[in-house]
Write a protein that holds these residues in place. Structure first.
Motif, PDB file in Angstrom:
ATOM      1  N   GLU A 147     -11.968   4.951   4.008  1.00 39.46           N
ATOM      2  CA  GLU A 147     -13.178   5.774   3.901  1.00 39.46           C
ATOM      3  C   GLU A 147     -14.418   4.919   3.679  1.00 39.46           C
ATOM      4  O   GLU A 147     -15.498   5.227   4.196  1.00 39.46           O
ATOM      5  CB  GLU A 147     -13.031   6.810   2.784  1.00 39.46           C
ATOM      6  N   ASP A 148     -14.271   3.850   2.907  1.00 42.52           N
ATOM      7  CA  ASP A 148     -15.418   2.967   2.650  1.00 42.52           C
ATOM      8  C   ASP A 148     -15.894   2.312   3.945  1.00 42.52           C
ATOM      9  O   ASP A 148     -17.101   2.227   4.209  1.00 42.52           O
ATOM     10  CB  ASP A 148     -15.058   1.891   1.627  1.00 42.52           C
ATOM     11  N   GLY A 169     -11.392  -3.342   2.526  1.00 47.76           N
ATOM     12  CA  GLY A 169     -11.628  -2.197   1.647  1.00 47.76           C
ATOM     13  C   GLY A 169     -10.864  -0.974   2.104  1.00 47.76           C
ATOM     14  O   GLY A 169     -10.026  -1.035   3.006  1.00 47.76           O
ATOM     15  N   GLN A 170     -11.147   0.157   1.473  1.00 46.40           N
ATOM     16  CA  GLN A 170     -10.476   1.412   1.800  1.00 46.40           C
ATOM     17  C   GLN A 170     -10.989   1.969   3.124  1.00 46.40           C
ATOM     18  O   GLN A 170     -12.128   1.715   3.530  1.00 46.40           O
ATOM     19  CB  GLN A 170     -10.706   2.432   0.683  1.00 46.40           C
ATOM     20  N   PHE A 218       0.800  -1.232   0.000  1.00 48.33           N
ATOM     21  CA  PHE A 218       0.000   0.000   0.000  1.00 48.33           C
ATOM     22  C   PHE A 218       0.832   1.283   0.000  1.00 48.33           C
ATOM     23  O   PHE A 218       0.394   2.310  -0.502  1.00 48.33           O
ATOM     24  CB  PHE A 218      -0.932   0.012   1.214  1.00 48.33           C
TER      25      PHE A 218
END
Length: 214
Positions: free
Chosen positions: A202-203, A199-200, A141
């Motif tokens: 923010e998600d 997931g991300q 990442f």
């Protein structure tokens, strides 16, 4: 908003806790922070906890719950709190429920961030730290320009012992043994919500806030 946050190592719990505390203007309360603060201030409970910490023993439940009771009674927790790292066992959960009833601050939601073991191992085992400046990288990442050296100071990058796969799996095993009874405990009270932690950032945060704002 009165919340408890659960999540295994590598689930991103710390990041989500910070964002939730900021969004809902509630204190992020961890047992580690409470212990350090009381030891530093030299409170009666802090001094009691320090005796166990200095001898390498676990701080007893009655001392911990006493510290948490005091912390939750402080003015910044009048409109809510986010408990992180407590409770860890059913006796602690029972004691916490009793305390919260007495101070009229019952739990609204217990948020359980769930991530598969394979994903957690992937996240944690790819982390690298600079042995010179302490900068943190992730080979997937947030990769450094080379896998061996820090971009900032060219120090050597290394993998922490607790980020090695066999240690990660052991940490996850311990977490599951501690937490699984609590998942059922709070599910039986109809206040547990499990969030898919893949997931991300923010998600995942949006999934949580959609539940809280519903």
């Amino acid at each position: 908003m009165n919340l408890i946050l659960f999540g295994p190592p590598g689930a991103g719990k710390g990041t989500q806790a910070k964002k939730l505390a900021e969004t809902y203007s509630i204190p992020h309360i961890s047992t580690g922070d409470i212990l350090r603060d009381n030891v530093q201030k030299g409170t009666e409970l802090g001094l009691e906890a320090k005796k166990y910490m200095d001898s390498g023993e676990l701080v007893p439940d009655d001392v911990l719950i006493g510290l948490i009771k005091v912390r939750l009674s402080e003015p910044d927790a009048n409109h809510g709190y986010l408990l992180d790292g407590y409770p860890r066992t059913k006796p602690q959960a029972d004691a916490l429920t009793d305390i919260l009833e007495k101070i009229s601050k019952p739990i609204d939601y217990v948020l359980n961030i769930d991530v598969q073991d394979e994903e957690l191992v992937r996240r944690l085992s790819n982390r690298r730290i600079c042995n010179s400046c302490g900068a943190s990288y992730h080979l997937e990442f947030n990769p450094p320009k080379t896998n061996a050296n820090c971009d900032s100071c060219e120090g050597k990058l290394y993998q922490r012992d607790d980020d090695k796969e066999e240690v990660i799996l052991q940490r996850l095993s311990v977490y599951k043994k501690q937490t699984q009874p609590l998942i059922k405990y709070y599910d039986d009270q109809n206040i547990l919500v499990t969030i898919d932690g893949k997931g991300q950032v923010e998600d995942i945060f949006n999934k949580i806030t959609n539940i809280l704002n519903d």
